[in-house]
Design a protein around this motif. Sequence first.
Motif, PDB file in Angstrom:
ATOM      1  N   SER A 146      25.998 -40.697  -3.363  1.00 22.11           N
ATOM      2  CA  SER A 146      25.802 -39.905  -2.150  1.00 22.11           C
ATOM      3  C   SER A 146      27.137 -39.452  -1.570  1.00 22.11           C
ATOM      4  O   SER A 146      27.290 -38.299  -1.151  1.00 22.11           O
ATOM      5  CB  SER A 146      25.021 -40.721  -1.112  1.00 22.11           C
ATOM      6  N   ARG A 230      18.515 -27.209  -3.146  1.00 21.47           N
ATOM      7  CA  ARG A 230      17.729 -28.445  -3.045  1.00 21.47           C
ATOM      8  C   ARG A 230      16.816 -28.688  -4.251  1.00 21.47           C
ATOM      9  O   ARG A 230      16.779 -29.809  -4.776  1.00 21.47           O
ATOM     10  CB  ARG A 230      16.906 -28.438  -1.757  1.00 21.47           C
ATOM     11  N   LEU A 233      18.880 -29.901  -7.127  1.00 21.69           N
ATOM     12  CA  LEU A 233      19.342 -31.272  -6.883  1.00 21.69           C
ATOM     13  C   LEU A 233      18.222 -32.269  -7.138  1.00 21.69           C
ATOM     14  O   LEU A 233      18.446 -33.336  -7.735  1.00 21.69           O
ATOM     15  CB  LEU A 233      19.853 -31.395  -5.449  1.00 21.69           C
ATOM     16  N   GLU A 234      17.011 -31.928  -6.710  1.00 20.16           N
ATOM     17  CA  GLU A 234      15.879 -32.836  -6.939  1.00 20.16           C
ATOM     18  C   GLU A 234      15.635 -33.039  -8.432  1.00 20.16           C
ATOM     19  O   GLU A 234      15.409 -34.173  -8.893  1.00 20.16           O
ATOM     20  CB  GLU A 234      14.628 -32.288  -6.270  1.00 20.16           C
ATOM     21  N   ARG A 235      15.696 -31.958  -9.212  1.00 18.86           N
ATOM     22  CA  ARG A 235      15.496 -32.087 -10.661  1.00 18.86           C
ATOM     23  C   ARG A 235      16.575 -32.961 -11.285  1.00 18.86           C
ATOM     24  O   ARG A 235      16.298 -33.794 -12.157  1.00 18.86           O
ATOM     25  CB  ARG A 235      15.486 -30.698 -11.315  1.00 18.86           C
ATOM     26  N   LEU A 237      18.306 -35.405  -9.888  1.00 19.71           N
ATOM     27  CA  LEU A 237      18.122 -36.807  -9.523  1.00 19.71           C
ATOM     28  C   LEU A 237      16.958 -37.431 -10.301  1.00 19.71           C
ATOM     29  O   LEU A 237      17.071 -38.555 -10.805  1.00 19.71           O
ATOM     30  CB  LEU A 237      17.894 -36.913  -8.020  1.00 19.71           C
ATOM     31  N   ARG A 238      15.860 -36.701 -10.408  1.00 22.08           N
ATOM     32  CA  ARG A 238      14.718 -37.224 -11.166  1.00 22.08           C
ATOM     33  C   ARG A 238      15.080 -37.397 -12.640  1.00 22.08           C
ATOM     34  O   ARG A 238      14.653 -38.360 -13.291  1.00 22.08           O
ATOM     35  CB  ARG A 238      13.517 -36.285 -11.013  1.00 22.08           C
ATOM     36  N   ASP A 243      15.529 -41.889  -7.147  1.00 29.49           N
ATOM     37  CA  ASP A 243      14.615 -41.431  -6.114  1.00 29.49           C
ATOM     38  C   ASP A 243      15.289 -40.315  -5.334  1.00 29.49           C
ATOM     39  O   ASP A 243      16.316 -40.545  -4.669  1.00 29.49           O
ATOM     40  CB  ASP A 243      14.259 -42.590  -5.177  1.00 29.49           C
ATOM     41  N   PRO A 244      14.765 -39.098  -5.360  1.00 27.14           N
ATOM     42  CA  PRO A 244      15.463 -37.987  -4.702  1.00 27.14           C
ATOM     43  C   PRO A 244      15.354 -37.998  -3.184  1.00 27.14           C
ATOM     44  O   PRO A 244      16.158 -37.341  -2.501  1.00 27.14           O
ATOM     45  CB  PRO A 244      14.784 -36.746  -5.284  1.00 27.14           C
ATOM     46  N   TYR A 247      18.498 -38.592  -0.916  1.00 30.53           N
ATOM     47  CA  TYR A 247      19.532 -37.587  -1.155  1.00 30.53           C
ATOM     48  C   TYR A 247      19.122 -36.235  -0.572  1.00 30.53           C
ATOM     49  O   TYR A 247      19.946 -35.534   0.028  1.00 30.53           O
ATOM     50  CB  TYR A 247      19.794 -37.446  -2.655  1.00 30.53           C
ATOM     51  N   LEU A 248      17.856 -35.877  -0.727  1.00 31.13           N
ATOM     52  CA  LEU A 248      17.380 -34.608  -0.176  1.00 31.13           C
ATOM     53  C   LEU A 248      17.374 -34.654   1.341  1.00 31.13           C
ATOM     54  O   LEU A 248      17.662 -33.645   2.009  1.00 31.13           O
ATOM     55  CB  LEU A 248      15.979 -34.295  -0.707  1.00 31.13           C
TER      56      LEU A 248
END
Length: 331
Positions: A146, A230, A233-235, A237-238, A243-244, A247-248
Motif C-alpha cells: 500500500s 481503479r 488496479l483491482e484486476r 490485486l486479484r 483482497d482488493p 487498496y481500492l
Amino acid sequence: MKISIIIPCYKAATTLRRAVESTLKGAPADLQLLLVEDGSPDDTGAICDTLAAQDARITALHRPNGGASAARNTGLEAARGDWVLFLDADDELLPGLWQVLETLPVTDEEMILFGLQRASTGEAVTVAPLEDGRYERLSSLQDRLSALLFDTGLLAAPYPKLFRRAAIGGLRFDETLKINEDVLFNILFLQKTTAIYCLRGVYYKQNDVGSGSLSRSLRGDLLDAEAVTRPALERLLRQNGLDPAPYLHTSRVRACLNQYGLLTGCRGGLSLGERRTLFARILADEDARAVLADRLRRDPNRLLAIPYRIGVACRWPGFLAAYTLAKQRFL
C-alpha cells in the motif's frame, strides 16, 4: 545490461542539459539516450540536436506535440536496450546507479525498483523497509504494498525504476489520458510482472517545485482519473491473490482528499459550477467525508478551518465552491 533512457522534452530548454548530464556521468558506452522533442515552441528541439551531435549515445527524435504519453511512446518504438528507464526533462539521475547495476544479480525479474528524492521536501523516499533483492509477485510485499502504491508512489510512477523491454512488449501509454496515464501504464505492466528486484539506494531526483507540479496546479480531473485506473488496479490485486477492497478504498479516498486539497489550496480557472460538482462528488463519499471532518477538527488553524468544517459537516458543496472561489479572487 543495455539500457535505453527515454526523456520526453517539452519546454525544457532550461533543464534538459542538467538532466542529460546526470544520465551520462559514469554511464556505460552502450547506453541509448533518446531525447524525444514533443513539438516544443522554445529552443528545446535545437538543444536536443546539439546534445546528440556531442555524444554518439544520444539520439534526438522530433514529433508534433502530443503530450508526455505520446513522447514516451515514440521513445519506446525507438528503444533497443534490454531495459527502459523513463526520466523527466526537469529531473535528474543521482550518482551510483550505473555502478550498482553492473553487479546486480538480476535474472528473470521484469522490473528494478529504487528510491527517489523529492526536491519539494528535500527528503529521500526509499523502498525501505524492503531489503535489496528479489520479490516474487506483489503478494510478497505484504503490508508494504500500500505504501509503495499510494504513500511513496514508487510503484505507481514511471520512475524510479527500470522496465525489462521484452516484458513491455506492445504496452504503451494511453495518449487520451491527461493524468494517471503513467499510473495505468505501471499497473498494466505489473499485471505482466512475476518478479521485482528492489534496491534500497536513492538514484532519482524529482524536481517537483515548478508551477506544473500536481501539488501546485488547480485541476479538476483527479476523481475521473482514479476511476479509470481503479478497475485495472483491482484486476492486478486479484491476479496476485490479494483482497482488493482495502487498496481500492485507499485509492478512492486519497483521490478525494487530493482533489479537495487542490480546490481549497490552489488558484486556477475552475468555475463556480465546476467547483460545486467536484465538492459534491467528494462529500458524497462517506469515507472521504469522515477523513476530512477529522482532519478539520484537528486543524491547528481553527478559525481558518471554520468555513471548511461547516461546509463538510453540513454537506454544502455550493458553500465550499463559493467560499474557495471568493477566497481566490479577493485574498
